[in-house]
Design a protein around this motif. Structure first.
Motif, PDB file in Angstrom:
ATOM      1  N   TYR A   1       0.823  -1.205   0.000  1.00  0.00           N
ATOM      2  CA  TYR A   1       0.000   0.000   0.000  1.00  0.00           C
ATOM      3  C   TYR A   1       0.863   1.264   0.000  1.00  0.00           C
ATOM      4  CZ  TYR A   1      -3.631   3.334   1.354  1.00  0.00           C
ATOM      5  OH  TYR A   1      -4.481   4.394   1.371  1.00  0.00           O
ATOM      6  N   SER A   2       1.968   1.268   0.715  1.00  0.00           N
ATOM      7  CA  SER A   2       2.830   2.456   0.756  1.00  0.00           C
ATOM      8  C   SER A   2       3.388   2.783  -0.617  1.00  0.00           C
ATOM      9  CB  SER A   2       3.973   2.221   1.743  1.00  0.00           C
ATOM     10  OG  SER A   2       3.465   1.966   3.036  1.00  0.00           O
ATOM     11  N   LEU A   3       3.764   1.745  -1.408  1.00  0.00           N
ATOM     12  CA  LEU A   3       4.267   1.981  -2.774  1.00  0.00           C
ATOM     13  C   LEU A   3       3.182   2.600  -3.651  1.00  0.00           C
ATOM     14  CD1 LEU A   3       6.396   1.702  -4.966  1.00  0.00           C
ATOM     15  CD2 LEU A   3       5.628  -0.657  -5.320  1.00  0.00           C
ATOM     16  N   GLY A   4       1.947   2.093  -3.567  1.00  0.00           N
ATOM     17  CA  GLY A   4       0.867   2.667  -4.354  1.00  0.00           C
ATOM     18  C   GLY A   4       0.558   4.101  -3.945  1.00  0.00           C
ATOM     19  N   LYS A  51      -4.476   1.442 -13.552  1.00  0.00           N
ATOM     20  CA  LYS A  51      -5.001   0.191 -12.991  1.00  0.00           C
ATOM     21  C   LYS A  51      -4.034  -0.411 -11.985  1.00  0.00           C
ATOM     22  CE  LYS A  51      -6.609  -4.405 -14.368  1.00  0.00           C
ATOM     23  NZ  LYS A  51      -6.800  -5.342 -15.495  1.00  0.00           N
ATOM     24  N   LEU A  52      -2.705  -0.378 -12.289  1.00  0.00           N
ATOM     25  CA  LEU A  52      -1.705  -0.933 -11.375  1.00  0.00           C
ATOM     26  C   LEU A  52      -1.698  -0.179 -10.047  1.00  0.00           C
ATOM     27  CD1 LEU A  52       0.699  -2.756 -10.708  1.00  0.00           C
ATOM     28  CD2 LEU A  52       2.176  -1.146 -11.907  1.00  0.00           C
ATOM     29  N   ILE A  53      -1.805   1.170 -10.084  1.00  0.00           N
ATOM     30  CA  ILE A  53      -1.793   1.951  -8.846  1.00  0.00           C
ATOM     31  C   ILE A  53      -3.028   1.639  -7.997  1.00  0.00           C
ATOM     32  CG2 ILE A  53      -1.886   4.303  -7.948  1.00  0.00           C
ATOM     33  CD1 ILE A  53      -0.203   5.179 -10.293  1.00  0.00           C
ATOM     34  N   LEU A  54      -4.204   1.501  -8.636  1.00  0.00           N
ATOM     35  CA  LEU A  54      -5.416   1.172  -7.883  1.00  0.00           C
ATOM     36  C   LEU A  54      -5.318  -0.222  -7.251  1.00  0.00           C
ATOM     37  CD1 LEU A  54      -8.206   2.628 -10.193  1.00  0.00           C
ATOM     38  CD2 LEU A  54      -7.297   3.599  -8.078  1.00  0.00           C
ATOM     39  N   GLU A  55      -4.666  -1.173  -7.938  1.00  0.00           N
ATOM     40  CA  GLU A  55      -4.487  -2.494  -7.339  1.00  0.00           C
ATOM     41  C   GLU A  55      -3.548  -2.429  -6.131  1.00  0.00           C
ATOM     42  OE1 GLU A  55      -3.219  -5.248 -10.263  1.00  0.00           O
ATOM     43  OE2 GLU A  55      -5.008  -5.047 -11.517  1.00  0.00           O
ATOM     44  N   LEU A  56      -2.501  -1.601  -6.219  1.00  0.00           N
ATOM     45  CA  LEU A  56      -1.605  -1.450  -5.064  1.00  0.00           C
ATOM     46  C   LEU A  56      -2.305  -0.803  -3.868  1.00  0.00           C
ATOM     47  CD1 LEU A  56       1.631  -0.270  -6.910  1.00  0.00           C
ATOM     48  CD2 LEU A  56       1.290  -2.448  -5.763  1.00  0.00           C
ATOM     49  N   LEU A  57      -3.344   0.017  -4.122  1.00  0.00           N
ATOM     50  CA  LEU A  57      -4.075   0.699  -3.050  1.00  0.00           C
ATOM     51  C   LEU A  57      -5.290  -0.094  -2.569  1.00  0.00           C
ATOM     52  CD1 LEU A  57      -3.967   4.353  -4.457  1.00  0.00           C
ATOM     53  CD2 LEU A  57      -2.607   3.409  -2.597  1.00  0.00           C
ATOM     54  N   ALA A  58      -5.401  -1.366  -2.998  1.00  0.00           N
ATOM     55  CA  ALA A  58      -6.556  -2.157  -2.579  1.00  0.00           C
ATOM     56  C   ALA A  58      -6.548  -2.340  -1.056  1.00  0.00           C
ATOM     57  CB  ALA A  58      -6.534  -3.523  -3.277  1.00  0.00           C
ATOM     58  N   ALA A  59      -7.744  -2.307  -0.450  1.00  0.00           N
ATOM     59  CA  ALA A  59      -7.857  -2.437   1.006  1.00  0.00           C
ATOM     60  C   ALA A  59      -7.476  -3.838   1.469  1.00  0.00           C
ATOM     61  CB  ALA A  59      -9.282  -2.093   1.459  1.00  0.00           C
ATOM     62  N   GLU A  60      -7.819  -4.865   0.694  1.00  0.00           N
ATOM     63  CA  GLU A  60      -7.491  -6.226   1.052  1.00  0.00           C
ATOM     64  C   GLU A  60      -6.148  -6.617   0.427  1.00  0.00           C
ATOM     65  OE1 GLU A  60      -9.013  -8.098   3.132  1.00  0.00           O
ATOM     66  OE2 GLU A  60     -10.680  -6.723   3.492  1.00  0.00           O
ATOM     67  N   PRO A  65      -0.843  -6.821  -6.002  1.00  0.00           N
ATOM     68  CA  PRO A  65       0.099  -7.725  -6.657  1.00  0.00           C
ATOM     69  C   PRO A  65       0.822  -8.604  -5.642  1.00  0.00           C
ATOM     70  CG  PRO A  65       0.263  -5.536  -7.615  1.00  0.00           C
ATOM     71  CD  PRO A  65      -0.652  -5.413  -6.443  1.00  0.00           C
ATOM     72  N   ALA A  66       1.246  -9.776  -6.107  1.00  0.00           N
ATOM     73  CA  ALA A  66       1.824 -10.767  -5.195  1.00  0.00           C
ATOM     74  C   ALA A  66       3.128 -10.301  -4.575  1.00  0.00           C
ATOM     75  CB  ALA A  66       2.031 -12.098  -5.938  1.00  0.00           C
ATOM     76  N   ASP A  67       3.990  -9.699  -5.374  1.00  0.00           N
ATOM     77  CA  ASP A  67       5.297  -9.273  -4.866  1.00  0.00           C
ATOM     78  C   ASP A  67       5.813  -8.126  -5.716  1.00  0.00           C
ATOM     79  OD1 ASP A  67       5.816 -10.620  -7.184  1.00  0.00           O
ATOM     80  OD2 ASP A  67       6.799 -12.322  -6.244  1.00  0.00           O
ATOM     81  N   ALA A  68       7.014  -7.641  -5.337  1.00  0.00           N
ATOM     82  CA  ALA A  68       7.618  -6.514  -6.063  1.00  0.00           C
ATOM     83  C   ALA A  68       8.037  -6.905  -7.468  1.00  0.00           C
ATOM     84  CB  ALA A  68       8.819  -5.971  -5.275  1.00  0.00           C
ATOM     85  N   ALA A  69       8.428  -8.192  -7.676  1.00  0.00           N
ATOM     86  CA  ALA A  69       8.830  -8.616  -9.022  1.00  0.00           C
ATOM     87  C   ALA A  69       7.677  -8.510 -10.014  1.00  0.00           C
ATOM     88  CB  ALA A  69       9.362 -10.052  -8.966  1.00  0.00           C
TER      89      ALA A  69
END
Length: 287
Positions: A1-4, A51-60, A65-69
């Motif tokens: 979440y911090s990265l997003g 879309k990628l930023i919104l997935e990183l900000l997901a509440a759950e 995304p699974a990992d940084a890779a």
């Protein structure tokens, strides 16, 4: 979440959720509604990046995304340059009709003229004259015959003084001097710079502003800052009480109990969290 949140702030100029008030209302806003899409704020934002930023900000966590890779691979796919298109040059087809026949007749005529000229030159050229060279062998002269070299005369040996030889014996051999020892200084070892100390208090403030209370608690404990720990405990107690009360009003006693059990091991001496858990258990058992 911090990265997003950081990517959202760099792209849109503001945080995805307002964090000016306490932590628990901010957490409630994060869980209830996602932030506005970056593509709706900036028209030049690619849809894939939004879309990628919104997935990183997901509440759950399951929605992220699974990992940084995985994040790196998706960013590389957005910035990849497509291969250059191959250009194929097609030669025009030969002309059809009278122009083609005229070209064929002209080529045949030129070939016939070349053959006639070559045949005439071969018939009228003179025959080649063969020249034979005679090579005479040289006759050796008497003066050129090498003579045998004379045998070398050995030098006369020097006279030996027998009296001196018998008295003193054979001459003493010269002692070889030992080579000098060179003092080569050892190379100096490189001095590595000392790493700068980690400012855990500042890192804890950043994590608290981003809503990561667990990371903030860890940094405050590393910094051994009792004031920040006390302030964080009060904020956690107030937010936990408010969130658990809202869940109890909706009859979600299990979710309310999870909030109390989440923070009670971190602050076992907190009477407010202990009383909150007992309150939730009594309300659940009375139903």
């Amino acid at each position: 979440y911090s990265l997003g949140a950081s990517m959202y702030h760099m792209l849109c100029g503001s945080m995805p959720h307002d964090s000016s008030d306490d932590v628990m209302p901010w957490m409630a806003r994060v869980a209830q509604a996602p932030p506005p899409a970056p593509a709706g704020i900036r028209s030049d934002c690619p849809p894939a990046l939004s879309k990628l930023i919104l997935e990183l900000l997901a509440a759950e966590p399951a929605g992220r995304p699974a990992d940084a890779a995985t994040v790196v691979r998706r960013l590389d796919a957005m910035t990849a340059i497509p291969p250059a298109a191959q250009v194929t040059t097609v030669m025009p087809p030969p002309p059809e009709g009278p122009e083609r026949r005229l070209g064929l007749w002209a080529g045949l005529g030129a070939a016939a003229v070349v053959l006639i000229v070559a045949a005439g030159w071969m018939a009228t050229r003179p025959a080649p004259v063969s020249v034979t060279k005679t090579v005479e062998e040289p006759i050796a002269k008497p003066n050129d015959i090498p003579l045998k070299p004379p045998k070398p005369t050995p030098p006369n040996p020097e006279p030996v003084n027998r009296a001196t030889t018998n008295a003193a014996g054979p001459p003493a051999e010269k002692k070889k001097s030992a080579p000098p020892v060179l003092n080569v200084p050892e190379p100096a070892k490189p001095v590595l710079p000392k790493p700068e100390p980690v400012n855990h208090a500042a890192l804890g403030d950043v994590a608290r502003n981003a809503g990561d209370l667990a990371a903030a608690l860890r940094h405050y404990r590393e910094a051994a800052d009792p004031q920040r720990l006390a302030a964080l405990q009060k904020a956690v107690e107030g937010d936990a009480d408010e969130s658990a009360s809202a869940l109890m009003d909706r009859g979600q006693f299990g979710d309310a109990l999870k909030i109390a059990d989440r923070w009670l091991p971190e602050f076992p001496a907190s009477q407010r969290l202990t009383g909150l858990r007992a309150k939730i258990v009594r309300a659940r058992d009375s139903q």
